[in-house]
Enzyme design. Sequence first.
Site, PDB file in Angstrom:
ATOM      1  N   THR B 143     -17.259 -22.451  12.456  1.00 36.97           N
ATOM      2  CA  THR B 143     -16.624 -23.693  12.881  1.00 36.97           C
ATOM      3  C   THR B 143     -16.382 -23.666  14.377  1.00 36.97           C
ATOM      4  O   THR B 143     -15.890 -22.672  14.914  1.00 36.97           O
ATOM      5  CB  THR B 143     -15.282 -23.991  12.175  1.00 36.97           C
ATOM      6  OG1 THR B 143     -14.665 -25.094  12.855  1.00 36.97           O
ATOM      7  CG2 THR B 143     -14.319 -22.821  12.212  1.00 36.97           C
ATOM      8  N   ILE B 144     -16.751 -24.741  15.036  1.00 39.09           N
ATOM      9  CA  ILE B 144     -16.472 -24.828  16.477  1.00 39.09           C
ATOM     10  C   ILE B 144     -14.974 -24.917  16.724  1.00 39.09           C
ATOM     11  O   ILE B 144     -14.506 -24.664  17.818  1.00 39.09           O
ATOM     12  CB  ILE B 144     -17.158 -26.047  17.130  1.00 39.09           C
ATOM     13  CG1 ILE B 144     -16.556 -27.363  16.624  1.00 39.09           C
ATOM     14  CG2 ILE B 144     -18.658 -26.027  16.902  1.00 39.09           C
ATOM     15  CD1 ILE B 144     -16.779 -28.523  17.584  1.00 39.09           C
ATOM     16  N   ASP B 145     -14.219 -25.294  15.685  1.00 39.83           N
ATOM     17  CA  ASP B 145     -12.776 -25.511  15.859  1.00 39.83           C
ATOM     18  C   ASP B 145     -12.001 -24.213  16.047  1.00 39.83           C
ATOM     19  O   ASP B 145     -10.855 -24.245  16.483  1.00 39.83           O
ATOM     20  CB  ASP B 145     -12.215 -26.270  14.651  1.00 39.83           C
ATOM     21  CG  ASP B 145     -12.752 -27.685  14.575  1.00 39.83           C
ATOM     22  OD1 ASP B 145     -13.058 -28.245  15.642  1.00 39.83           O
ATOM     23  OD2 ASP B 145     -12.868 -28.232  13.470  1.00 39.83           O
ATOM     24  N   GLU B 246      -8.919 -34.940  21.182  1.00 42.45           N
ATOM     25  CA  GLU B 246      -8.957 -36.193  20.416  1.00 42.45           C
ATOM     26  C   GLU B 246      -7.705 -36.339  19.555  1.00 42.45           C
ATOM     27  O   GLU B 246      -7.312 -37.435  19.173  1.00 42.45           O
ATOM     28  CB  GLU B 246     -10.200 -36.243  19.521  1.00 42.45           C
ATOM     29  CG  GLU B 246     -10.257 -35.113  18.494  1.00 42.45           C
ATOM     30  CD  GLU B 246     -11.462 -35.179  17.555  1.00 42.45           C
ATOM     31  OE1 GLU B 246     -11.967 -36.272  17.279  1.00 42.45           O
ATOM     32  OE2 GLU B 246     -11.886 -34.095  17.097  1.00 42.45           O
ATOM     33  N   ARG B 302     -20.954 -29.740  19.583  1.00 39.96           N
ATOM     34  CA  ARG B 302     -21.189 -28.839  18.458  1.00 39.96           C
ATOM     35  C   ARG B 302     -22.665 -28.601  18.170  1.00 39.96           C
ATOM     36  O   ARG B 302     -22.990 -27.779  17.312  1.00 39.96           O
ATOM     37  CB  ARG B 302     -20.484 -29.341  17.196  1.00 39.96           C
ATOM     38  CG  ARG B 302     -21.094 -30.582  16.576  1.00 39.96           C
ATOM     39  CD  ARG B 302     -20.344 -31.000  15.332  1.00 39.96           C
ATOM     40  NE  ARG B 302     -21.094 -31.983  14.574  1.00 39.96           N
ATOM     41  CZ  ARG B 302     -20.594 -32.743  13.607  1.00 39.96           C
ATOM     42  NH1 ARG B 302     -19.330 -32.627  13.279  1.00 39.96           N
ATOM     43  NH2 ARG B 302     -21.354 -33.601  12.967  1.00 39.96           N
TER      44      ARG B 302
END
Lengths: 411, 411
Positions: B143-145, B246, B302
Amino acid sequence: MSMLKNILVGQSGGPTSVINSSLYGVIEEGLRNKEKIGTVYGMVHGIEGFLAGNFINLSEVADNEPIDRLKITPASFLGSCRYMLPEDLGDNVYDKLFDTFAQMNIGYVFYIGGNDSMDTVSKLSRVALLKKSDIRFIGVPKTIDNDLVMTDHTPGYGSTAKYVASTLKEIILDATCYAHPSVTIVELMGRHAGWVTAASVLARTEYSRNPYLIYMPEHAFDMEEFKKSLKAALEQETAVVVCVSEGIADKDGRFICEYADAASVDGFGHKMLTGCGKYLENYVKAEFGIKCRSIELNLPQRCSSLLASATDIDEAEKAGKAAVVAALDGETGKMITFVRDDTNGYEINYGLADVNDICNKEKKFPAEWITADGTDISDEYIKYVRPLIQGTNIAEYSDGVPVHLKPAYYR
Amino acid sequence: MSMLKNILVGQSGGPTSVINSSLYGVIEEGLRNKEKIGTVYGMVHGIEGFLAGNFINLSEVADNEPIDRLKITPASFLGSCRYMLPEDLGDNVYDKLFDTFAQMNIGYVFYIGGNDSMDTVSKLSRVALLKKSDIRFIGVPKTIDNDLVMTDHTPGYGSTAKYVASTLKEIILDATCYAHPSVTIVELMGRHAGWVTAASVLARTEYSRNPYLIYMPEHAFDMEEFKKSLKAALEQETAVVVCVSEGIADKDGRFICEYADAASVDGFGHKMLTGCGKYLENYVKAEFGIKCRSIELNLPQRCSSLLASATDIDEAEKAGKAAVVAALDGETGKMITFVRDDTNGYEINYGLADVNDICNKEKKFPAEWITADGTDISDEYIKYVRPLIQGTNIAEYSDGVPVHLKPAYYR
């Protein structure tokens, strides 16, 4: 002070990822001609900054720093401006400029920019005639919009085309990876000419027609036609990618982005300005009831040095060098042009055109390269653009991030 | 059919630029263990697609195509899904799945994904216990998160951090090149955790503090405070660049992007959904009366394989390999974790954690790494992230555009 005449160079208008390569070309060719040229000066923030007394000694910078890094530094190293000189060639702003030119012993002025910048070259060269000044003024073309007339293409465009094609190929992979129907709308730069949007066609592969629909500002956009075409596309592809120019407009000339602006007001009562991509996203969600996302590629289109075209970088540098050669040859009031020679594969020769034939004109995307229904681009365009995107930039990294030359306006 | 047990691998959730490197690791390690493993199969569109009978023989693909191209192919080669298996472990969807596993002689299942995907691994491994099946289920993080707990970081994050830092460095050069005051607002991914936004701090240089202000979702956002901070910033820099997640929200937990949505309706009466960047752009224009632009970096964050981190690609591949090794060792219901060892510079060891301790949890950005006024990121974070962005991807180009492996879902 040396008795040799000096060079003054400036950058103007919107940045590109290769405008500094042209600057590098001017500096290199200037320094190489030691027997003819004294010092190379740069205007900081274009003619506007120069009028305010803002300039830099680029010969000194070249002595102390690796200026070939200009070729991997996007945006305007010298700083830019959006400033039009007065129409009245008798205005005293011109006296001030030519007095400063004389004080600095300037013999050659180079201005790197687009249509508006060529207007500056035109006015300065005409004032020089009136003042019987022998200073030579040469324009170096620059614009991602590719909308200058009398040149095969403009430096900056190839890199933007390569950025759009490469990034879209990646976005298409991302946007198509789910099994459920979706629409992705990508909004591209180019208010009046669709050159940048057209480059999206290069993202197609043998296995996917995406971007399925491509809408250019040169063709009237119709919401009902769009709905029909999108419906047909969704019958062929689960995930449809649509590319639109920011400047698409209806048959009455009204921009599609204005459809939203008229009605959209935020919580503070401020009018919200949105792009046509966001507007169409909203439309698709409401009309089709499916997942829809809009993406505005925005500034990276014009400043992604990391994904620049090596051909573009090389041509931009050569255009800068050609400008110095032309000025030393006695030319003035001219812009460097690109002349394509396809005899033995792709080759560019550097020509000259009168800036007065170029400034304030606009080269539209050829209507015959857009398909009749206005949703696709022809193979003629692909043949035209393919050589411009060849080769990749070799970036320099330090500690994981790209290295750039420190801009003149931060000194 | 060989009597050796087969591998089944799937990808799930949002794509990253290195999720295919993990897939490559699974395939390579699977093929290398010829004496223990028969065929490597891939679920097409994750567990949802597999349930619909959609899979691919990856051993065959590896025989015929250069599958190391997976390392330069962004997004999910196998296709993805967002599908949660039933909470009721007695649901007949599990009977169907385990029947198919048996028919295909599957011994090892690997699922590459984030929190939700680990929930799938958890459920399948628990059902296996109930059914006394010896199939082993291992999760590979993605996950890029960067919001998975029990791991130093997640594959995908390093590339996104590098993309954000590199692209912002270019945007800052573009945004600062004029002499007139301006504000550029860049909106970054991360609805609940600010890891991606924090990476913007890496774009700073010794000559510019930009991005001057950085706003994280972990710190309450206040419009009045923002106005004060921006005013102060504009006294220091002509062109101020602001980065916002965001997911920034006010002290009551209301997203800033919702401020706009409440009031904004387009010409067709459809509610317009805009990001917080666009909302703040509008606010700045109205309150400060100066030039302001907002940029949403969007999907390229991403899926930009071209600007991926070589360290990330390498670690993602090793995580895939470690998963196969763990499964062959008899592990199940586990996720591969990254354990950092700083003894002799940066080093990653690959560990295991119970998926039940990971799924449906979220690792926030540490509060102590955000400055007290909520507008900046501390040096501790820079020390943490710097090793993850080292090294650049070597892309392969054909005719000027990047080459990718044709996705499984287009076959």
